[in-house]
Design a protein around this motif. Structure first.
Motif, short mmCIF file in Angstrom:
data_model
loop_
_atom_site.label_atom_id
_atom_site.label_comp_id
_atom_site.label_asym_id
_atom_site.label_seq_id
_atom_site.Cartn_x
_atom_site.Cartn_y
_atom_site.Cartn_z
N ARG A 33 0.82 -1.22 0.00
CA ARG A 33 0.00 0.00 0.00
C ARG A 33 0.86 1.27 0.00
NH1 ARG A 33 -0.95 4.06 2.37
NH2 ARG A 33 0.75 3.47 3.76
N SER A 66 0.40 5.79 -1.17
CA SER A 66 -0.51 6.82 -1.68
C SER A 66 -0.30 7.02 -3.17
CB SER A 66 -0.27 8.15 -0.95
OG SER A 66 -0.63 8.02 0.40
N ARG A 101 -0.96 9.06 -6.43
CA ARG A 101 -1.32 10.46 -6.71
C ARG A 101 -1.33 10.78 -8.21
NH1 ARG A 101 1.91 11.03 -2.00
NH2 ARG A 101 0.73 11.73 -0.18
N CYS A 121 8.72 13.82 4.23
CA CYS A 121 7.64 13.34 3.35
C CYS A 121 7.54 14.26 2.13
CB CYS A 121 6.35 13.34 4.17
SG CYS A 121 4.89 12.89 3.28
N ASN A 180 -4.58 18.19 -5.30
CA ASN A 180 -5.48 17.60 -4.30
C ASN A 180 -6.93 17.84 -4.67
OD1 ASN A 180 -4.53 16.35 -1.62
ND2 ASN A 180 -3.05 18.02 -1.91
N LEU A 234 -5.76 9.03 0.39
CA LEU A 234 -6.66 9.71 1.32
C LEU A 234 -6.30 11.19 1.31
CD1 LEU A 234 -7.02 7.44 4.47
CD2 LEU A 234 -8.38 7.49 2.39
N GLN A 235 -7.28 12.03 1.55
CA GLN A 235 -7.03 13.47 1.41
C GLN A 235 -7.73 14.30 2.50
OE1 GLN A 235 -8.66 13.43 -2.79
NE2 GLN A 235 -6.92 14.81 -2.97
N GLU A 236 -6.95 14.65 3.51
CA GLU A 236 -7.48 15.57 4.53
C GLU A 236 -7.68 16.95 3.94
OE1 GLU A 236 -5.00 14.04 8.43
OE2 GLU A 236 -3.96 15.05 6.81
N SER A 237 -7.03 17.18 2.81
CA SER A 237 -7.06 18.50 2.18
C SER A 237 -8.49 19.00 1.92
CB SER A 237 -6.28 18.48 0.87
OG SER A 237 -6.58 17.33 0.15
N THR A 297 7.49 6.32 0.94
CA THR A 297 7.80 7.10 2.14
C THR A 297 8.60 6.26 3.14
OG1 THR A 297 5.57 6.51 2.88
CG2 THR A 297 5.89 8.73 2.01
N ARG A 300 9.91 4.98 7.01
CA ARG A 300 9.32 4.62 8.29
C ARG A 300 10.40 4.57 9.37
NH1 ARG A 300 5.59 5.64 5.61
NH2 ARG A 300 3.54 4.66 5.52
#
Ligand code: FMN
Length: 221
Positions: free
Chosen positions: A10, A12, A14, A94, A119, A165-168, A208, A210
């Motif tokens: 998994r 993100s 984009r 990031c 976004n 996922l997008q908090e934006s 990314t 970790r």
């Protein structure tokens, strides 16, 4: 693919191809996501699946807001203020890795701005979703929705789809409400860009970082 492989695979996504996932597939994904656990089995998630047209309308209005500096009253802070140094460092890395993958220099603010703007076009994904939760739940309820979201992400992978996922979307709660017309008792938590990954796009090539186990786990004797 077994569970461990799915979790490790998994990331993100984009950038997407134009291929539109079948509604039947989206329904299967949501059905599987809905197997998520929640305390007391309250299942506090609400999902608004946008058709291509509905997604286009929301994106157009939100991109207009973004381009014209329209601001809306936000309903939650995406990050705590101030953000502690430990977390700031990770967020910085990031961004560094993502802009690095796109060959965007640190001082190239125009290109960075353009990428952030993406976004509000769901990163070109053919479908979008908005996730809300009943306001009464507070922080604890949000964690339960998190279980649902990870399930959604992993089942999307099972069906060959990619997700970001997008908090934006929480920056424009009024615009989102005007489009999805959720009831007043719900708060917009995040968006979901979903579609088939554009495997050739540079933004999908990096992964990314970790932390090592020692930095977040304590074995208590
Ligand atoms: C709840 C949540 C909201 C997120 N919101 C955004 C967002 O608005 N825009 C974005 O580009 N990425 C967003 N992300 C993706 C994270 O930046 C990403 O998960 C993180 O950097 C780890 O990278 P990975 O998903 O590729 O493993 C979000 C992730 C989560 C879990």
């Amino acid at each position: 693919m077994n569970i461990k492989e799915g979790i490790e695979k998994r990331f993100s996504v984009r950038a997407f191809t134009d291929e539109v996932p079948k509604l039947k597939t989206i329904k299967e994904i949501l059905k599987t996501a809905n197997a998520a656990p929640s305390g007391g089995n309250i299942q506090p998630w609400k999902v608004y699946v946008l058709s291509e047209e509905a997604k286009k309308r929301l994106a157009e209005k939100t991109l207009y807001n973004f381009d014209n500096g329209v601001q809306e009253e936000i309903e939650y802070d995406i990050y705590p203020k101030p953000l502690a140094d430990e977390y700031k460092k990770r967020r910085y890395e990031c961004g560094l890795d993502m802009y690095g993958a796109l060959s965007i220099e640190k001082d190239d603010l125009d290109s960075r701005f353009k990428q952030i703007r993406e976004n509000y076009n769901f990163f070109g994904a053919p479908l979008g979703m908005i996730i809300t939760i009943d306001r009464s739940f507070g922080n604890n309820g949000w964690g339960h929705v998190g279980m649902f979201l990870e399930n959604l992400w992993l089942s999307a992978i099972h069906y060959g789809l990619g997700v970001c996922l997008q908090e934006s979307w929480s920056i424009y709660p009024k615009t989102v409400k005007d489009h999805i017309k959720h009831p007043d008792n719900e708060i917009v938590w995040c968006g979901v860009a979903i579609g088939y990954e554009d495997k050739s796009h540079p933004i999908n090539q990096y992964r990314t970082r970790r932390e090592e186990l020692e930095s977040f786990v304590k074995f208590v004797e």
